[in-house]
Design a protein around this motif. Structure first.
Motif, mmCIF file in Angstrom:
data_model
loop_
_atom_site.group_PDB
_atom_site.id
_atom_site.type_symbol
_atom_site.label_atom_id
_atom_site.label_comp_id
_atom_site.label_asym_id
_atom_site.label_seq_id
_atom_site.Cartn_x
_atom_site.Cartn_y
_atom_site.Cartn_z
ATOM 1 N N UNK A 57 28.489 21.242 -41.440
ATOM 2 C CA UNK A 57 27.589 21.837 -40.454
ATOM 3 C C UNK A 57 27.221 23.266 -40.803
ATOM 4 N N UNK A 58 28.104 23.936 -41.555
ATOM 5 C CA UNK A 58 27.811 25.299 -41.991
ATOM 6 C C UNK A 58 28.125 25.431 -43.473
ATOM 7 N N UNK A 59 27.341 26.252 -44.158
ATOM 8 C CA UNK A 59 27.566 26.588 -45.562
ATOM 9 C C UNK A 59 27.411 28.100 -45.668
ATOM 10 N N UNK A 60 28.397 28.745 -46.242
ATOM 11 C CA UNK A 60 28.405 30.201 -46.399
ATOM 12 C C UNK A 60 28.146 30.892 -45.054
ATOM 13 N N UNK A 65 20.325 23.536 -40.889
ATOM 14 C CA UNK A 65 18.929 23.657 -40.485
ATOM 15 C C UNK A 65 18.102 22.906 -41.520
ATOM 16 N N UNK A 66 18.004 21.587 -41.355
ATOM 17 C CA UNK A 66 17.379 20.744 -42.376
ATOM 18 C C UNK A 66 15.893 21.026 -42.537
ATOM 19 N N UNK A 67 15.424 20.951 -43.785
ATOM 20 C CA UNK A 67 14.006 21.201 -44.057
ATOM 21 C C UNK A 67 13.142 20.011 -43.643
ATOM 22 N N UNK A 68 11.860 20.254 -43.604
ATOM 23 C CA UNK A 68 10.878 19.199 -43.325
ATOM 24 C C UNK A 68 10.329 18.696 -44.645
ATOM 25 N N UNK A 69 9.934 17.468 -44.773
ATOM 26 C CA UNK A 69 10.152 16.411 -43.788
ATOM 27 C C UNK A 69 11.612 15.984 -43.778
ATOM 28 N N UNK A 70 12.076 15.506 -42.642
ATOM 29 C CA UNK A 70 13.457 15.066 -42.504
ATOM 30 C C UNK A 70 13.764 13.892 -43.421
ATOM 31 N N UNK A 71 14.923 13.931 -44.074
ATOM 32 C CA UNK A 71 15.321 12.870 -45.001
ATOM 33 C C UNK A 71 16.819 12.944 -45.249
ATOM 34 N N UNK A 72 17.441 11.792 -45.525
ATOM 35 C CA UNK A 72 18.849 11.780 -45.920
ATOM 36 C C UNK A 72 19.033 12.328 -47.331
ATOM 37 N N UNK A 74 17.721 15.230 -48.330
ATOM 38 C CA UNK A 74 17.618 16.686 -48.294
ATOM 39 C C UNK A 74 18.452 17.249 -47.147
ATOM 40 N N UNK A 75 18.874 18.482 -47.298
ATOM 41 C CA UNK A 75 19.612 19.170 -46.243
ATOM 42 C C UNK A 75 19.402 20.669 -46.441
ATOM 43 N N UNK A 76 19.600 21.421 -45.380
ATOM 44 C CA UNK A 76 19.435 22.862 -45.493
ATOM 45 C C UNK A 76 20.318 23.605 -44.519
ATOM 46 N N UNK A 77 20.519 24.869 -44.809
ATOM 47 C CA UNK A 77 21.304 25.758 -43.976
ATOM 48 C C UNK A 77 20.613 27.107 -43.952
ATOM 49 N N UNK A 78 20.625 27.758 -42.782
ATOM 50 C CA UNK A 78 20.055 29.095 -42.672
ATOM 51 C C UNK A 78 18.550 29.136 -42.828
ATOM 52 N N UNK A 79 17.836 28.191 -42.244
ATOM 53 C CA UNK A 79 16.362 28.176 -42.286
ATOM 54 C C UNK A 79 15.804 28.361 -43.690
#
Length: 165
Positions: A57-60, A65-72, A74-79
């Motif tokens: 749920x958190x990195x560093x 905060x997953x990027x668009x478009x949503x997909x399994x 891809x993933x994101x943290x911190x906008x």
């Protein structure tokens, strides 16, 4: 994912020391969190789906905060500060015998320094390529890889046991 050469120009410990040095004075840009979703073969996509279930749920210290478009895939943290894409094509840079790399908690990564942006890391010796792109605030810090290495190690099998933790 087989390779007849090591994709590291520097010993992993030396590269890690360089990358883990403090990055003073770096600021983060306001980046739209939008990425291209990879399209790996079905067997690799299945590995990526397993990885998606294991991601933290958190990195560093940054919230998911997953990027668009949503997909399994891809993933994101911190906008957009940290973006992971799974099942990416083999980077051309991996053929460069002078390519640099680091090891984080049993997972090896090839480093690509990008002009005007933070570093990009791609896993090596794994059944599918996992790419982690960091923004400028991580120009000299591979720390986020430590939070991602465990899930990668558990879900994306190693192809060369002598090179994996």
């Amino acid at each position: 994912m087989t390779s007849s050469h090591r994709p590291f120009g520097l010993p992993a410990a030396a590269a890690a020391a360089v990358l883990l040095s403090a990055a003073a004075g770096c600021s983060s840009p306001d980046a739209a969190a939008s990425v291209v979703v990879p399209s790996p073969p079905a067997k690799e996509a299945a590995l990526c789906q397993a990885l998606a279930k294991e991601l933290p749920d958190t990195v560093a210290g940054l919230a998911r905060s997953d990027p668009e478009p949503g997909s399994e895939l891809t993933a994101g943290w911190g906008d957009g500060a940290i973006v992971l894409r799974c099942g990416v094509p083999r980077p051309e840079k991996m053929s460069d015998p002078k390519a640099q790399g680091v090891s984080a908690n049993g997972v090896r990564w090839m480093l690509e320094r990008r002009e005007g942006a933070g570093p990009r890391f791609t896993s090596v010796y794994r059944r599918t390529y996992v790419e982690v792109t960091l923004d400028e605030r991580y120009a000299h810090d591979a720390g986020p890889l430590t939070d991602l290495a465990g899930p990668v190690e558990r879900t994306v099998p190693c192809t060369l046991k002598s090179e994996c933790g």
